[in-house]
Design a protein around this motif. Sequence first.
Motif, PDB file in Angstrom:
ATOM      1  N   LYS A  37       7.403  -2.570  -2.715  1.00 22.06           N
ATOM      2  CA  LYS A  37       8.193  -1.655  -1.895  1.00 22.06           C
ATOM      3  C   LYS A  37       7.963  -1.973  -0.421  1.00 22.06           C
ATOM      4  O   LYS A  37       6.828  -2.142   0.013  1.00 22.06           O
ATOM      5  N   VAL A  38       9.064  -2.063   0.325  1.00 17.60           N
ATOM      6  CA  VAL A  38       8.990  -2.227   1.778  1.00 17.60           C
ATOM      7  C   VAL A  38      10.045  -1.322   2.400  1.00 17.60           C
ATOM      8  O   VAL A  38      11.217  -1.405   2.063  1.00 17.60           O
ATOM      9  N   LEU A  39       9.604  -0.479   3.317  1.00 20.02           N
ATOM     10  CA  LEU A  39      10.521   0.340   4.095  1.00 20.02           C
ATOM     11  C   LEU A  39      10.461  -0.142   5.531  1.00 20.02           C
ATOM     12  O   LEU A  39       9.373  -0.354   6.073  1.00 20.02           O
ATOM     13  N   GLY A  40      11.622  -0.310   6.140  1.00 19.42           N
ATOM     14  CA  GLY A  40      11.708  -0.821   7.496  1.00 19.42           C
ATOM     15  C   GLY A  40      12.612  -2.037   7.535  1.00 19.42           C
ATOM     16  O   GLY A  40      13.261  -2.366   6.542  1.00 19.42           O
ATOM     17  N   THR A  41      12.649  -2.682   8.674  1.00 12.38           N
ATOM     18  CA  THR A  41      13.488  -3.871   8.825  1.00 12.38           C
ATOM     19  C   THR A  41      12.660  -5.008   9.407  1.00 12.38           C
ATOM     20  O   THR A  41      11.702  -4.775  10.140  1.00 12.38           O
ATOM     21  N   PRO A  42      13.047  -6.250   9.084  1.00 12.08           N
ATOM     22  CA  PRO A  42      12.299  -7.399   9.591  1.00 12.08           C
ATOM     23  C   PRO A  42      12.666  -7.692  11.053  1.00 12.08           C
ATOM     24  O   PRO A  42      13.423  -8.611  11.350  1.00 12.08           O
ATOM     25  N   LYS A  43      12.114  -6.887  11.959  1.00 11.94           N
ATOM     26  CA  LYS A  43      12.345  -7.042  13.394  1.00 11.94           C
ATOM     27  C   LYS A  43      11.014  -6.930  14.119  1.00 11.94           C
ATOM     28  O   LYS A  43      10.178  -6.085  13.763  1.00 11.94           O
ATOM     29  N   VAL A  44      10.821  -7.731  15.140  1.00 14.65           N
ATOM     30  CA  VAL A  44       9.594  -7.697  15.928  1.00 14.65           C
ATOM     31  C   VAL A  44       9.349  -6.277  16.445  1.00 14.65           C
ATOM     32  O   VAL A  44      10.274  -5.589  16.875  1.00 14.65           O
ATOM     33  N   ASP A  45       8.115  -5.847  16.351  1.00 22.11           N
ATOM     34  CA  ASP A  45       7.622  -4.530  16.771  1.00 22.11           C
ATOM     35  C   ASP A  45       8.010  -3.389  15.833  1.00 22.11           C
ATOM     36  O   ASP A  45       7.683  -2.236  16.110  1.00 22.11           O
ATOM     37  N   GLU A  46       8.640  -3.697  14.716  1.00 22.72           N
ATOM     38  CA  GLU A  46       8.958  -2.684  13.704  1.00 22.72           C
ATOM     39  C   GLU A  46       7.686  -2.397  12.899  1.00 22.72           C
ATOM     40  O   GLU A  46       6.929  -3.301  12.545  1.00 22.72           O
ATOM     41  N   ILE A  47       7.445  -1.129  12.614  1.00 22.64           N
ATOM     42  CA  ILE A  47       6.338  -0.751  11.736  1.00 22.64           C
ATOM     43  C   ILE A  47       6.910  -0.566  10.340  1.00 22.64           C
ATOM     44  O   ILE A  47       7.857   0.201  10.145  1.00 22.64           O
ATOM     45  N   LEU A  48       6.352  -1.305   9.393  1.00 21.81           N
ATOM     46  CA  LEU A  48       6.814  -1.269   8.009  1.00 21.81           C
ATOM     47  C   LEU A  48       5.907  -0.364   7.178  1.00 21.81           C
ATOM     48  O   LEU A  48       4.752  -0.134   7.531  1.00 21.81           O
ATOM     49  N   LYS A  49       6.438   0.120   6.088  1.00 24.39           N
ATOM     50  CA  LYS A  49       5.641   0.809   5.074  1.00 24.39           C
ATOM     51  C   LYS A  49       5.714  -0.070   3.833  1.00 24.39           C
ATOM     52  O   LYS A  49       6.799  -0.277   3.273  1.00 24.39           O
ATOM     53  N   ILE A  50       4.572  -0.591   3.427  1.00 23.23           N
ATOM     54  CA  ILE A  50       4.514  -1.573   2.347  1.00 23.23           C
ATOM     55  C   ILE A  50       3.614  -1.084   1.228  1.00 23.23           C
ATOM     56  O   ILE A  50       2.554  -0.505   1.474  1.00 23.23           O
ATOM     57  N   GLU A  51       4.049  -1.355   0.001  1.00 24.99           N
ATOM     58  CA  GLU A  51       3.243  -1.062  -1.177  1.00 24.99           C
ATOM     59  C   GLU A  51       3.128  -2.345  -1.982  1.00 24.99           C
ATOM     60  O   GLU A  51       4.133  -2.980  -2.293  1.00 24.99           O
ATOM     61  N   VAL A  52       1.887  -2.744  -2.284  1.00 31.61           N
ATOM     62  CA  VAL A  52       1.664  -3.924  -3.114  1.00 31.61           C
ATOM     63  C   VAL A  52       0.999  -3.506  -4.416  1.00 31.61           C
ATOM     64  O   VAL A  52       0.231  -2.545  -4.459  1.00 31.61           O
ATOM     65  N   GLN A  53       1.315  -4.245  -5.459  1.00 33.46           N
ATOM     66  CA  GLN A  53       0.716  -4.031  -6.773  1.00 33.46           C
ATOM     67  C   GLN A  53      -0.215  -5.201  -7.046  1.00 33.46           C
ATOM     68  O   GLN A  53       0.245  -6.315  -7.270  1.00 33.46           O
ATOM     69  N   LEU A  54      -1.513  -4.957  -6.993  1.00 31.47           N
ATOM     70  CA  LEU A  54      -2.458  -6.015  -7.314  1.00 31.47           C
ATOM     71  C   LEU A  54      -2.380  -6.300  -8.814  1.00 31.47           C
ATOM     72  O   LEU A  54      -2.309  -5.362  -9.610  1.00 31.47           O
TER      73      LEU A  54
END
Length: 143
Positions: A37-54
Motif C-alpha cells: 500500500k502506498v498513499l501519496g504521489t511520486p513527487k519530490v517533497d511529498e510525504i508518502l504513507k507506505i505499508e510493507v508486508q515482510l
Amino acid sequence: MRKDIRTEIEINASAEKVWQILSDFENFPNWNPFVVKVLGTPKVDEILKIEVQLPESMKLKFTPLVLKAEPNKELRWVGTMPLGAFRGEHFYQIETLDENKVRFVHGEHFKGWFVGVIWRMVGNQTETGYRLMNEALKKEAEK
C-alpha cells in the motif's frame, strides 16, 4: 552503523512501462507482494504513507519523504527515526539497456545507531521482500 541492500533484475520492457507501473501507487496491491500500500504521489517533497508486508512475517508502516522522482529513471524516498536512531534511503532505479529492456535496481541504504537491532529483526526478510517485488514487477511489466 551502516547496512546496505542492493538487488537487481533485468526486465524485458521499456523504461516508460516500468516507470508507469512503479508510479501507479494505487495499483500496487494488485501486483506487489512487498509494498502492499502506498498513499501519496511520486513527487519530490511529498510525504508518502507506505505499508510493507515482510515475507512470512509482519506488516510495517512508514511515512517517508520523496527525495527524487525522475520519470523513467529513479524514485527515491527516505524514512527516519528521531535522534539519529535510523535513516533508511530507499531507491528504485531504471537503467535502459535497450529499447525494450531495462535493469531495475532496488535497494536501500540504512544508517544510525538503531540499525543493528532492526537488521537482526528484519534484515533478511527485507532483502527477500525486495527480491519478491522485483520478480513481481518483471512479471507485471512483461505481460
